[in-house]
Design a protein around this motif. Structure first.
Motif, mmCIF file in Angstrom:
data_model
loop_
_atom_site.group_PDB
_atom_site.id
_atom_site.type_symbol
_atom_site.label_atom_id
_atom_site.label_comp_id
_atom_site.label_asym_id
_atom_site.label_seq_id
_atom_site.Cartn_x
_atom_site.Cartn_y
_atom_site.Cartn_z
ATOM 1 N N ASN A 108 -25.474 45.509 -2.572
ATOM 2 C CA ASN A 108 -26.424 44.598 -1.931
ATOM 3 C C ASN A 108 -27.769 45.279 -1.721
ATOM 4 O OD1 ASN A 108 -24.447 42.672 -1.843
ATOM 5 N ND2 ASN A 108 -23.796 43.181 0.236
ATOM 6 N N ALA A 152 -29.053 29.676 14.517
ATOM 7 C CA ALA A 152 -28.787 29.641 13.075
ATOM 8 C C ALA A 152 -28.815 28.222 12.531
ATOM 9 C CB ALA A 152 -27.442 30.294 12.790
ATOM 10 N N ALA A 170 -28.041 44.720 9.272
ATOM 11 C CA ALA A 170 -27.549 44.913 7.905
ATOM 12 C C ALA A 170 -27.915 46.268 7.356
ATOM 13 C CB ALA A 170 -28.117 43.813 7.004
ATOM 14 N N ASP A 178 -33.397 38.440 11.504
ATOM 15 C CA ASP A 178 -33.991 38.104 10.222
ATOM 16 C C ASP A 178 -33.409 36.796 9.707
ATOM 17 O OD1 ASP A 178 -31.450 38.783 9.544
ATOM 18 O OD2 ASP A 178 -31.965 40.551 8.345
ATOM 19 N N LYS A 179 -33.658 36.490 8.430
ATOM 20 C CA LYS A 179 -33.187 35.223 7.880
ATOM 21 C C LYS A 179 -31.671 35.175 7.756
ATOM 22 C CE LYS A 179 -37.361 34.026 5.321
ATOM 23 N NZ LYS A 179 -37.936 33.677 3.990
ATOM 24 N N ARG A 180 -31.052 36.331 7.657
ATOM 25 C CA ARG A 180 -29.584 36.372 7.628
ATOM 26 C C ARG A 180 -28.997 36.473 9.023
ATOM 27 N NH1 ARG A 180 -28.224 40.557 2.634
ATOM 28 N NH2 ARG A 180 -29.286 39.386 0.975
ATOM 29 N N TYR A 181 -29.847 36.413 10.001
ATOM 30 C CA TYR A 181 -29.453 36.452 11.406
ATOM 31 C C TYR A 181 -28.761 37.763 11.771
ATOM 32 C CZ TYR A 181 -30.627 31.581 10.805
ATOM 33 O OH TYR A 181 -31.297 30.434 10.509
ATOM 34 N N HIS A 182 -29.314 38.841 11.226
ATOM 35 C CA HIS A 182 -28.962 40.181 11.650
ATOM 36 C C HIS A 182 -30.063 40.705 12.566
ATOM 37 C CE1 HIS A 182 -25.561 40.347 9.015
ATOM 38 N NE2 HIS A 182 -26.287 40.215 7.925
ATOM 39 N N GLU A 231 -31.375 44.338 -3.263
ATOM 40 C CA GLU A 231 -32.589 44.103 -2.485
ATOM 41 C C GLU A 231 -33.745 44.977 -2.966
ATOM 42 O OE1 GLU A 231 -31.620 44.742 1.536
ATOM 43 O OE2 GLU A 231 -30.333 42.963 1.730
#
Length: 1819
Positions: A1085, A151, A187, A229-233, A1089
């Motif tokens: 959320n 991250a 997520a 992913d970019k959110r680190y899920h 999206e």
């Protein structure tokens, strides 16, 4: 520092040992350079001489100080060498039961062979977000480090797990993936993390097997990439596999098993869906029974198979595919059990056509039986001209069959891996990944073959990558610290790798030999000898020509060449594959299709790397058209390994080395030989060697100064620059400048220098200790000498006094002895004379007495004979009497015993239900009291009825007298016929009156009898109650004597359980609220999206915005019995029957309806009888009284007209009132309707005046009629002449005939009125009599029922009678109680309704009067009116705010959405809540339910939007929590409910809601308050949590108390971000002050503030204790002292803020006890008992963990022994503690919002102009 200084006396060293590898010893004398031996003393006190090689001068390894033993990081050891590493691991593993240890960047994991509770969710959350060096070593720490670096650095990571079989590689990789699945959960709702974890049981089933070293050994390597992913899920994963051990399918060694899936399938063979597989137990098949035992202890294959099937289902493998997979696996078992029979010639074989296993094999795979039977025993040879079919020998057939089985299993394995990758694949873009490599470690056996060669080759590549990475990190560290460095010489295994994979290396020569038509293993080995004999990594064995030796980095390994070529080719016959390709099952044919066999080189290794099979045809290999068939297993493995190394080199690696402590799988048993062998093989010692070659020990200047401050001179401490102090100290202590280097932030030391500094520090402490001891001992000796001197002088004084006293005593005794002798001699002579004299006298006396006794004896004998006769006769009489009495007693005893047994049995039964009897007795007393009360009430009612009856009789008597008088008048005026009729009527009335009197008498008699019976019954019940009381008291005394303490304890436990259940229920509800808010946030959320860009949120899309989600406004009253009936009809009889109250109400309603039916029937019959009587009486009346009929008709018409006019007037009046009220509510101005109101008042006055006039006329007429009657009775004239008026007072005057006629009609009318009144009274009397009769009938029915029940009870036993009677009384009293409750409810409802109406009418009248008064004053004083009006309006503000519907959005925007807390500073706290309530109150006043609904909905949605926008703003969250709670309190305080109005003033009671019941909205606001509170706690915890560990555990609150120990590499890990993130306790207190000030400023309720700080203190306790339990470096005496100081400071802060009643200190109790545990003495059994009695809030697991982690900071402090810990465990084994080690720091106490009414009135609140609420109008 010379060698002599290091190897001095008492220095401890390590010497080699054949059994323990290394052994500790101590020098008995100093060593001098040049000596050939060392004098050592071993630990068992034996003396040994250790020889030294003079040429090499290799001295034994020095041992580290005890203070460094057991460190978390091996690089923290001062002396870095093999024995130090081995000893540190052994101490941590055996004494502290720590299986994880750092070695620089490597995590060493030792398999404990036991389940440990260190992998729970709480441990994952404890390691989440922590730096790697802050916590104890753990696989979760490595996973967190990889996750954090991914991250932070946005670079892919890899975790390389390696080790021997059975070392725990698979488990470590599994826990690492579990950590990523928990911390980086997906997520979306795809649950990809569950699928990643679900792949583990599948891969274990098809790729793991039992070996001699491990029950669950992975027989393949795998590399799993987890994508983020970019959110680190987690969004997906991919798996690659390497080198599956296919030979295990067809062969297992002794005490080993095949792959688990075979045994799982056999265990589930009895299931119905697997009947067609034709499987039995595993012992019946050849491929599963070669190892012997087919079971594993503690493993249930059937249960594991169910988990495997569930995992297949979770990964999306269809049921049909699962059945196909199991069919293929079962077919392999059947193939292995096919019986092959050799022919006599020995060159051919055959299979029986009736072979059951072959038939099952063909059936399960869908192939032709005859073809498979033929080609299993034959092969095809193809030449250039012809094709031959050749038979095969038995061994060839067996080899071909085994090759086919291996090929089928390998293809199935690849297919399953491919489908797992498809299930884990994602269409989303992968931002980064973390790879987990679970691969085999270095292996060496007695016989090593092709598999071991490939495994060791892979480890050579990984070791090279590991060495370069370690060297790179060392280089980066030196460059970062800007210190000069030289190239470190480390082992480079590139030559060994080149030997294997370079051109013409071992693998190349092997592939070339495979291409040769007649290549053999011996030829290949000979080529190796010729080619590589000169290589230093290749050797030829002395005694073998078929083996070769490769010198690997870990050890020399001898490989046997037999089978290398065959395993490298891995061939199977093409004819058999073609049969399988033609299978009728799609899955089987797809497995062996050409595009599956030929996989391009660019394909990931997991899709074919482990089992690439070349199909050997009958044609020569060099002519094969398919180039893919030329790829050998070695070539494929080398390519996949190169791709793996490319992947690893592109990532940041993290290393986990798994160590197997013993080969016997014993829990916590350490074999040093096996451990050191693996340490050498896995590269741990190479890491140590690289670290030791440089500067392994590293200290920050601050830590070095704190640790070695005692070595600094006093004058140097005056310098404030710690860096300069450290430099001067080191330069003075260590003379050699090469032994240390000064970096930018750290000091670097060579190996051994820290131990030298520790020795100097210990010497300094030892010298100081000796000085202290010397001074103290001298003082003690002086004190002892003075005490002895004083004692000696005292003893001398007392001894001399004693001697003098003894001499004086001797002289005194001598003189006394002479006196005694004189007196004694005189006495002796006197006594001799007296003795002779007495003897003579005695002789004379005896002689005389003998004679007398003879005479006396004779008399006495006669007397005794008489007495004996008397007593004998008496005894005989008494004996007869006793016999008879005894018989009677025996009979009585037998009877009484029978009765006693019966009574005892009854008492035992009653004793078992003593509590029930108690309750019954208590209820009995209450029932008796209620019966007495009811009797009193009935007596009162009877008295009132008697009084009414007496009044009625008196009235009746007076009326009879009046009628008699009138009758006499009529007799005078009318003829004989009229008088007869009147006499008959009077007689009938008298008869009726007598009948009424008789009925009354009967009723009175019945009532008196009933009362007597009731009194008698009450007396009986009292008597029974008294008896029951006595029995109850006796039983209570017995029970209390036996179980008083037990009852108290049970009640306490029940109370505690009830409280606990209440708390749990509240917490569950609040958790549901929290989960609801979380899901709502998640929904928002997802919606954000799905709809990117700027969008407007519709008002009807929120969870609370739709009407369906909000409660309705209740304005209806609650029904009673009819509602209960409707409830039964709606919800069904079964559900309604569960409610006892509803059932009793229904029962009571049925009885009432039955009674009403009877009453109506009786009334109907009486009415019919009366009508018939009236019809009979009217016939003679019609002939006599025609004038009376006409008068009656006229009067009835007149009366009807008057009644109709009265009704019209009433309707008009009601309409006028309604019109006035509507006009008053619609018009804002009070001046609009004064004229209409005055007109209405004038009309009302006129109507009242007219009514008064009519009343006066009626009174005058009545008085005239009375006077006329009196005169008529006094007069003598009886002629019925209308013109004669002698009896009237004005008879002398002239009377107009018309007036006389009108007067006559008036008299007739009055007579009729009197008659009607008499009839009405008689009807009332009859109705009362009827009601009394009905009551009498009801009482009779009740008496009948009681008699029936009494007869029934007489048949029962006494105990049953009592119980039955009590039940009857309970049911009766329950019915009466329900009646009274219903009556009270109805009365209360009517009262509330009338009160509300009265208040509304009073308010309307007051408003109208005020408006009228203002109108009058306006007409009189026009100029003064406006000023007065303004003042009156300001003064009469009613606390309501009016707004238009279109202004609602602006109201919510200005008051909620855009409002900042700073705008309302200095105003009333919670002002928005008050304003909102005043708007709600006006909507309630106007009875506008839609407005109320819309306003509350918009308010709640607005608050949610604000909180979502400011989800990290503590002040904003506090502001809206305060306002939400205040709005909730206002809705309660002004709801009209008396429970909430107890503290209201009269003015506040006027502000209550009138029309709406907002109970359901109060629940919604309560839920919203819970959500805001949880968000508030989350924000506060987010601000506090980073400070806690540093402030509570690391910061020195008491300066100089703690001394830092040497730390290893992890303290300089890359996870440590640059910058000082340390906090002190003042930072926490400052943050707490900030929280408290904000909450107080925003007006938050004090009770909520207490709960907030209780929650925060619990979080401080949990986080601190969890870190204490997971950190060895802070478990020391000084940390306990720091903790106690910090906790005392927090307690002082609580007392200073008056928050000590919140229970926050109680939540800190575990931490307080942990701090005390760190400071307590830990040696003896008494210490263990003290610890057990003190640490009641800590679990056994936590106590043992702290004792295991306890680390002394100095050499003078002793460690906690293992025996002491075992003693603690033995004493605490009876505790029922939870198995959870760590506290749940995310646990949240359920919040309570107690009702807190406001003292402000609504009319006193001022709205500031800054709110921009000008559109609100004050009402």
């Amino acid at each position: 520092m010379s060698v002599g200084e290091l190897y001095s006396q008492y220095t401890r060293v390590w010497i080699p040992d054949p059994d323990e590898v290394w052994r500790s010893a101590e020098l008995t004398k100093d060593y001098k350079e040049g000596e050939k031996s060392l004098q050592l003393k071993l630990e068992d006190e034996t003396i040994r001489e250790y020889p030294i090689d003079v040429q090499s001068n290799q001295l034994p390894f020095l041992r580290n100080p005890d203070i460094l033993v057991g460190e978390n990081d091996l690089t923290a050891l001062s002396y870095l060498h093999e024995p130090a590493v081995l000893h540190n691991l052994k101490v941590r593993f055996l004494e502290s039961n720590h299986i994880y240890t750092y070695c620089g960047i490597v995590l060493v994991a030792i398999n404990p062979y036991e389940q440990l509770p260190i992998y729970g969710q709480d441990v994952i959350y404890a390691y989440s977000g922590q730096n790697m060096g802050d916590m104890d070593p753990h696989i979760f720490a490595v996973a967190e480090e990889a996750y954090k670096q991914m991250a932070r650095d946005e670079k892919n990571q890899s975790i390389i797990v390696s080790g021997e079989s059975g070392a725990g590689k698979t488990v470590s990789a599994k826990y690492a993936m579990r950590y990523f699945a928990t911390v980086g959960g997906s997520a979306s709702e795809t649950n990809i993390e569950e699928k990643v974890l679900a792949s583990s049981p599948i891969m274990e089933a098809i790729g793991n097997a039992k070996t001699t070293r491990n029950d669950n050994s992975s027989r393949f390597g795998k590399y799993i990439q987890i994508g983020f992913d970019k959110r680190y899920h987690i969004i997906g994963a991919n798996m690659r596999t390497y080198l599956l051990e296919k030979s295990r399918v067809v062969f297992q060694a002794d005490d080993e098993r095949n792959y688990h899936i075979f045994y799982q399938l056999c265990a589930a063979a009895s299931l119905p869906e697997f009947k067609e597989l034709a499987l039995t137990c595993a012992e019946d098949f050849f491929y599963t029974s070669q190892g012997g035992d087919t079971s594993i202890e503690g493993v249930d294959d059937a249960e594991d198979f169910e988990k495997t099937r569930q995992a297949f289902t979770l990964l999306g493998v269809r049921e049909s595919h699962q059945i196909s997979i199991f069919k293929i696996i079962a077919s392999i078992l059947h193939l292995g059990s096919v019986e092959i029979q050799a022919e006599r010639d020995g060159d051919s074989c055959s299979i029986s056509p009736q072979d059951e296993h072959l038939s099952n094999f063909c059936r399960l795979l869908g192939v032709e039986h005859s073809q498979m039977e033929h080609w299993l025993c034959h092969r095809k040879l193809v030449t250039t001209s012809e094709t031959y079919v050749k038979t095969m020998s038995l061994q060839q057939v067996v080899n071909a069959r085994n090759a086919l089985a291996k090929h089928i299993y390998a293809q199935l394995f690849n297919w399953i891996v491919e489908h797992i990758n498809k299930a884990l694949h994602t269409s989303l873009k992968q931002h980064s990944f973390i790879g987990v490599l679970d691969i085999y470690g270095f292996e060496t056996f007695e016989i090593n073959s092709f598999e071991q060669f490939c495994i060791n080759f892979a480890n050579e590549k990984l070791q090279q990558q590991f060495n370069s990475h370690v060297f790179k990190l060392e280089q980066e560290e030196y460059m970062k610290e800007q210190i000069p460095w030289t190239l470190i010489d480390f082992y480079d295994n590139q030559p060994c790798i080149d030997l294997i994979e370079a051109k013409l290396g071992i693998l190349d020569l092997l592939d070339e030999e495979c291409k040769v038509p007649k290549g053999t293993d011996q030829n290949w080995v000979q080529k190796l000898y010729d080619r590589h004999s000169s290589s230093q990594h290749f050797q030829k064995p002395r005694m073998s020509s078929t083996s070769f030796i490769v010198v690997h980095f870990a050890d020399k390994v001898e490989y046997l060449s037999d089978g290398f070529l065959e395993k490298n080719r891995d061939t199977v016959y093409e004819e058999q594959i073609n049969i399988l390709k033609a299978s009728k099952f799609p899955l089987v044919s797809d497995l062996f299709h050409d595009d599956k066999d030929a996989i391009p080189a660019t394909t990931p290794a997991g899709k074919g790397s482990s089992s690439k099979i070349n199909i050997r045809s009958a044609k020569p290999p060099m002519k094969a058209p398919n180039k893919d068939h030329k790829k050998t297993v070695g070539h494929q493995f080398r390519n996949s390994l190169n791709r793996l190394m490319e992947t690893l080199n592109a990532t940041t690696p993290h290393y986990v080395r798994c160590i197997k402590p013993n080969d016997d799988k014993l829990p916590f048993y350490f074999d040093p030989k096996r451990a050191v062998q693996q340490l050498r093989a896995c590269g741990v010692l190479e890491t140590i060697r690289i670290s030791a070659a440089g500067y392994p020990s590293r200290w920050t200047y601050h830590d070095f100064f704190n640790r070695y401050r005692v070595l600094v001179k006093k004058r140097e401490l005056a310098n404030t620059d710690k860096k300069a102090i450290c430099k001067s100290v080191l330069e003075s202590l260590i003379r050699d400048p090469d032994k240390f280097q000064f970096g930018r932030t750290k000091i670097f030391f060579r190996a051994g220098q820290v131990a030298y500094l520790e020795k100097l520090r210990a010497d300094k402490f030892r010298a100081a200790t000796i000085m202290i001891q010397k001074t103290v001992r001298g003082w003690l000796q002086r004190v002892k000498y003075h005490r002895l001197k004083k004692a000696t002088m005292t003893l001398q004084r007392y001894c001399r006094g004693y001697l003098a006293r003894r001499l004086a005593e001797h002289l005194r005794r001598t003189r006394a002895a002479v006196v005694f002798q004189k007196q004694y001699r005189m006495l002796r002579d006197r006594r001799a004379y007296q003795r002779v004299r007495r003897a003579a006298v005695v002789v004379q006396a005896f002689a005389r007495a003998m004679l007398v006794r003879r005479i006396y004896r004779q008399v006495l004998m006669e007397h005794k004979a008489t007495i004996i006769q008397k007593h004998a006769r008496g005894w005989m009489a008494r004996r007869c009497f006793w016999r008879q009495r005894h018989a009677a007693i025996v009979i009585q005893c037998a009877f009484r015993r029978l009765k006693a047994k019966q009574e005892l049995k009854a008492l035992k039964i009653e004793a078992r239900s003593a509590e029930h009897l108690k309750r019954l007795n208590v209820g009995m007393e209450n029932k008796v009291v209620q019966l007495q009360r009811k009797i009193d009430e009935q007596n009162k009612e009877i008295k009132t009825l008697l009084e009414k009856l007496s009044t009625i009789t008196t009235i009746h008597a007076t009326e009879v007298e009046k009628l008699n008088r009138e009758l006499s008048c009529y007799q005078q005026n009318q003829g004989a016929e009229g008088s007869l009729q009147l006499q008959e009527e009077v007689q009938s009335l008298r008869n009726e009156l007598q009948r009424a009197h008789s009925e009354r008498q009967v009723l009175e008699d019945a009532h008196s009898r009933e009362r007597d019976e009731l009194r008698k019954r009450v007396a009986d019940l009292k008597q029974e109650n008294a008896l029951l009381k006595d029995e109850k008291e006796q039983l209570n005394n017995q029970i209390l004597c036996q179980s008083k303490d037990e009852f108290a304890q049970n009640s306490m436990k029940e109370n505690l359980l009830m409280r606990k259940e209440l708390e749990e229920e509240r917490s569950r509800y609040q958790n549901l609220v929290k989960e609801y808010s979380r899901l709502e946030q998640r929904y928002d959320n997802l919606r954000d999206e799905q709809t990117p860009g700027h969008r407007r949120n519709p008002s009807n899309q929120s969870s609370l915005e739709s009407d369906s989600n909000y409660p309705s406004i209740s304005t209806s009253e609650v029904g009673d019995t009819e509602d209960a009936l409707q409830q039964v009809e709606e919800i069904g009889v079964e559900k309604a029957a569960m409610d006892m109250t509803v059932f009793l109400k229904l029962q009571k309603r049925v009885r009432e309806l039955e009674q009403e039916r009877k009453k109506l029937q009786v009334q109907l019959e009486k009415r019919e009888q009366q009508e018939s009587k009236k019809g009979q009486m009217e016939q003679p009346k019609n002939a006599i009284g025609l004038d009376q009929d006409s008068d009656l008709a006229y009067n009835s018409l007149k009366r009807q007209e008057l009644e109709s006019e009265n009704k019209k007037l009433k309707n008009d009046l009601n309409e006028l009132r309604k019109a006035v009220a509507d006009q008053a509510t619609q018009n804002n101005s009070p001046h609009s309707s004064p004229d209409s109101y005055s007109l209405l008042l004038n009309q009302l006055k006129l109507a009242n005046e007219e009514l008064e006039v009519r009343k006066e006329e009626v009174l005058i007429l009545r008085t005239q009629i009375v006077n006329a009657d009196q005169h008529r009775l006094a007069g003598k004239s009886t002629e019925p002449n209308i013109n004669a008026r002698t009896s009237w007072p004005n008879s002398e005057k002239h009377v107009d005939p018309e007036d006389a006629i009108e007067a006559y009609h008036g008299v007739c009318q009055t007579n009729r009125l009197l008659e009607a009144q008499l009839q009405a009274q008689s009807l009332e009397h009859e109705e009362e009599v009827e009601s009394l009769k009905a009551q009498l009938e009801a009482l009779k029915e009740e008496m009948d029922k009681q008699q029936q029940t009494f007869c029934q009870t007489l048949l029962l036993s006494p105990e049953a009678q009592v119980e039955f009677g009590v039940q009857q009384e309970i049911s009766r009293l329950t019915n009466e109680n329900l009646d009274l409750k219903e009556l009270v409810e109805k009365l209360e409802k009517n009262e509330r309704k009338l009160k509300k109406q009265l208040k509304i009418y009073m308010k309307k009248v007051q408003d109208l009067e005020a408006a009228q008064a203002l109108a009058q004053s306006d007409r009189r004083h026009h100029e003064l009116t406006r000023q007065v009006t303004v003042q009156r309006k300001e003064k009469d503000f009613q606390g309501m705010l009016e707004y238009h519907k279109e202004d609602e959005a602006a109201l919510i925007r200005n008051l909620v959405t855009d409002l900042k807390p700073q705008m309302l500073s200095g105003t009333v706290p919670c002002l928005p809540a008050y304003i909102l309530y005043m708007c709600i109150r006006h909507a309630d006043y106007t009875n506008d339910d839609l407005k109320v609904h819309s306003l509350l909905t918009s308010t709640i949605n607005g608050i949610k939007k604000v909180l979502k926008k400011h989800n990290d703003d503590f002040e904003m969250t506090t502001f809206w929590l305060s306002n939400t709670c205040r709005l909730l309190h206002c809705l309660k305080q002004y709801s009209g409910d008396e429970g909430f109005m107890t503290q209201n003033t009269a003015k506040q009671n006027e502000h209550c809601l009138k029309n709406f019941d907002l109970t359901e909205y109060r629940q919604v606001l309560s839920d919203l308050s819970i959500q805001i509170y949880q968000q508030l706690i989350k924000i506060a915890e987010g601000l506090l949590q980073p400070m806690i560990v540093s402030a509570m555990l690391e910061n020195e609150s008491i300066q100089g108390l703690s001394g830092m120990k040497p730390m290893g590499y992890r303290k300089r890990s890359s996870s440590m971000v640059d910058g000082d993130n340390s906090y002190c306790l003042e930072a926490i207190i400052h943050q707490m002050n900030s929280f408290h000030m904000v909450m107080c400023d925003q007006g938050l309720d004090p009770e909520i503030i207490l709960q907030v700080f209780k929650q925060l203190f619990y979080m401080i306790n949990a986080v601190t204790l969890n870190n204490l339990l997971l950190r060895k470096d802070v478990c020391s005496w000084s940390t306990g002292m720091q903790l106690r100081y910090n906790i005392s400071q927090l307690e002082e802060w609580l007392r200073g803020r008056n928050l000590h009643q919140s229970g926050a200190v109680q939540t800190m109790e575990p931490l307080i006890q942990a701090a005390q545990l760190l400071q307590l003495k830990k040696k003896t059994r008494e210490d263990a008992e003290a610890i057990c009695s003190l640490c009641t809030s800590l679990s056994t697991q936590q106590i043992v963990k702290i004792l295991n982690l306890y680390t002394p900071l100095n050499e003078f402090e002793e460690r906690v022994t293992v025996s002491f810990i075992r003693t603690i465990q033995a004493q605490l084994q009876d505790r029922n503690d939870p198995q959870q080690l760590l506290l749940d720091f995310k646990h949240m106490f359920p919040v309570l919002f107690p009702f807190n009414p406001s003292s402000l009135t609504m009319d006193s609140i001022h709205i500031p102009a800054c709110l921009n609420l000008e559109f609100l109008n004050e009402v």
